[in-house]
Design an enzyme around this catalytic site. Sequence first.
Site, PDB file in Angstrom:
ATOM      1  N   GLU A 282       0.828  -1.214   0.000  1.00 54.11           N
ATOM      2  CA  GLU A 282       0.000   0.000   0.000  1.00 54.11           C
ATOM      3  C   GLU A 282       0.857   1.257   0.000  1.00 54.11           C
ATOM      4  O   GLU A 282       0.429   2.309  -0.467  1.00 54.11           O
ATOM      5  CB  GLU A 282      -0.914   0.010   1.241  1.00 54.11           C
ATOM      6  N   HIS A 303       7.792 -27.044  -1.580  1.00 54.24           N
ATOM      7  CA  HIS A 303       7.106 -28.127  -2.290  1.00 54.24           C
ATOM      8  C   HIS A 303       5.973 -27.587  -3.152  1.00 54.24           C
ATOM      9  O   HIS A 303       5.121 -28.346  -3.604  1.00 54.24           O
ATOM     10  CB  HIS A 303       6.599 -29.158  -1.283  1.00 54.24           C
ATOM     11  N   LYS A 417     -14.294   0.192  -4.115  1.00 52.11           N
ATOM     12  CA  LYS A 417     -15.442   0.562  -3.265  1.00 52.11           C
ATOM     13  C   LYS A 417     -16.490   1.288  -4.100  1.00 52.11           C
ATOM     14  O   LYS A 417     -17.682   1.037  -3.971  1.00 52.11           O
ATOM     15  CB  LYS A 417     -14.992   1.488  -2.127  1.00 52.11           C
TER      16      LYS A 417
HETATM   17  O1  PA5 Z   1      -3.550   1.215   5.900  1.00 53.09           O
HETATM   18  C1  PA5 Z   1      -4.651   1.694   5.709  1.00 53.09           C
HETATM   19  O2  PA5 Z   1      -4.870   2.904   5.846  1.00 53.09           O
HETATM   20  C2  PA5 Z   1      -5.825   0.826   5.338  1.00 53.09           C
HETATM   21  O3  PA5 Z   1      -5.467  -0.492   5.130  1.00 53.09           O
HETATM   22  C3  PA5 Z   1      -6.888   0.874   6.428  1.00 53.09           C
HETATM   23  O4  PA5 Z   1      -6.299   0.469   7.622  1.00 53.09           O
HETATM   24  C4  PA5 Z   1      -8.076  -0.024   6.104  1.00 53.09           C
HETATM   25  O5  PA5 Z   1      -8.634   0.350   4.871  1.00 53.09           O
HETATM   26  C5  PA5 Z   1      -9.145   0.073   7.189  1.00 53.09           C
HETATM   27  O6  PA5 Z   1      -9.551   1.403   7.362  1.00 53.09           O
HETATM   28  P1  PA5 Z   1     -10.341   1.882   8.632  1.00 53.09           P
HETATM   29  O7  PA5 Z   1      -9.492   1.699   9.827  1.00 53.09           O
HETATM   30  O8  PA5 Z   1     -10.636   3.323   8.369  1.00 53.09           O
HETATM   31  O9  PA5 Z   1     -11.603   1.048   8.706  1.00 53.09           O
END
Ligand code: PA5
Length: 442
Positions: A282, A303, A417
């Site tokens: 990310e 394996h 989303k």
């Molecule tokens: O690293 C990030 O920002 C994302 O992976 C969020 O943690 C994830 O989308 C969950 O978001 P939230 O804590 O707002 O529900």
Amino acid sequence: MITLDIKGISTFVADDIPEKFYNESIKQISVLRNATGRGNDFLGWMNLPDTIGNQTEAIKRCAERLKSQADITVVIGIGGSYLGAKAVIEALSDPFGKNEDHKVVFAGHTLSEDYHSSLLSFLGARKFNIVVISKSGTTTEPAIAFRILRDHLASVAGTDEKQKYIVAVTDAHKGALHNLAVKEGYETFVIPDNVGGRYSVLTPVGLLPMALAGLDIDAFVGGMKEAALLLREGNDTTFNMAVVYAAARNYLYTRGYNTEILVSFEPSLTYLAEWWKQLFGESEGKEGKGIYPSSVVFTTDLHSMGQYIQQGERKLFETVISVENARHSLVVPSSDDDSDGIGFIAGKHLNEVNHKAEAGTRLAHIDGGVPVMTITLPEVSETVLGQLMYFFELSCGISGYLLGVNPFDQPGVESYKKNMFALLGKPGYEAEKERLEKELGL
Ligand code: PA5
């Protein structure tokens, strides 16, 4: 303390990593420290090891309260609001649930009807706690799970009683979860504004589930602090392992090695790799750039994926997490019947056999054209995992800046989303729904 060894990439980088990669990498530590780079409003994680100590007693008290009223806690969250806690709990808990005085299970990290139905049937008529974690407070997956589990809790604990079984970890001021927590009177913990999800393991997001699982959160904080002092504080040299790791992986990337495999020889580290994949994936995968983070657990995956890694397309490099000491003791038994041909290792500890497998695999992969770096952990413990996770967070910040991206945003996460909401008929998405349905031939 954890250590890094990059000898296993020397065959592939001619003489050495060019100095400019080290110099750039060193420069990025001060960019982080002085908050002069992209995404600099999300650097709160850097100083958490120094400040979080103020909250650990409250977190432990809350965990004790929850444990005193039920034997199970369901932790609801996804992405950064899930993976850090899951990684540390999996790494340190008995894989078969032995000596577990309190069960921690996870929900809201999937939309699977079967998963959540099975969870409800597992909970049955028992009372249970819910720790619901969402920074934005509006993420669909945890919101759905929270609705389902809240209803179930009301049916087993009673509508008036259910509040005391729920703890919310969310934004201090805004978001649907924050508002609901205030309205319903849940105990709450705050995720700081300047800490993004994937950098939040050292906040109540990670610490409360860990404390519920019976882990030593002070030791975890201590490990993070040790790494912060060693790597963040004025160690702007090539002896700083975060500098070296970031420089090495970016240099390999420029030479065409665009896939990094995090390797471990301990199945308990499977979710640590999932956390690492989210952290780097990310943070770096944007603007058409980024090393693809993947993972394997050996010898299991020797394996399955071993063949590809040994002889497939040559664009892979490995980072091996090597654990020196096992937490238990077990030797290969001797036997009168040696028809399985393993009599020559009878009496040896499994850990020694595992280490020989590790050394043999490292050499085979280097021979096969895969650069290999090794991070050595003295053992798997709260302290060491704290050191390792801070090391990765800092390396990721440096590495993202070396790559020229903002390592603290995730603009691409929104695309699925938008489509999902449109396809589900969310008001306001009518035109998009029509366009997508045409595309899908509906
Ligand atoms: O690293 C990030 O920002 C994302 O992976 C969020 O943690 C994830 O989308 C969950 O978001 P939230 O804590 O707002 O529900």
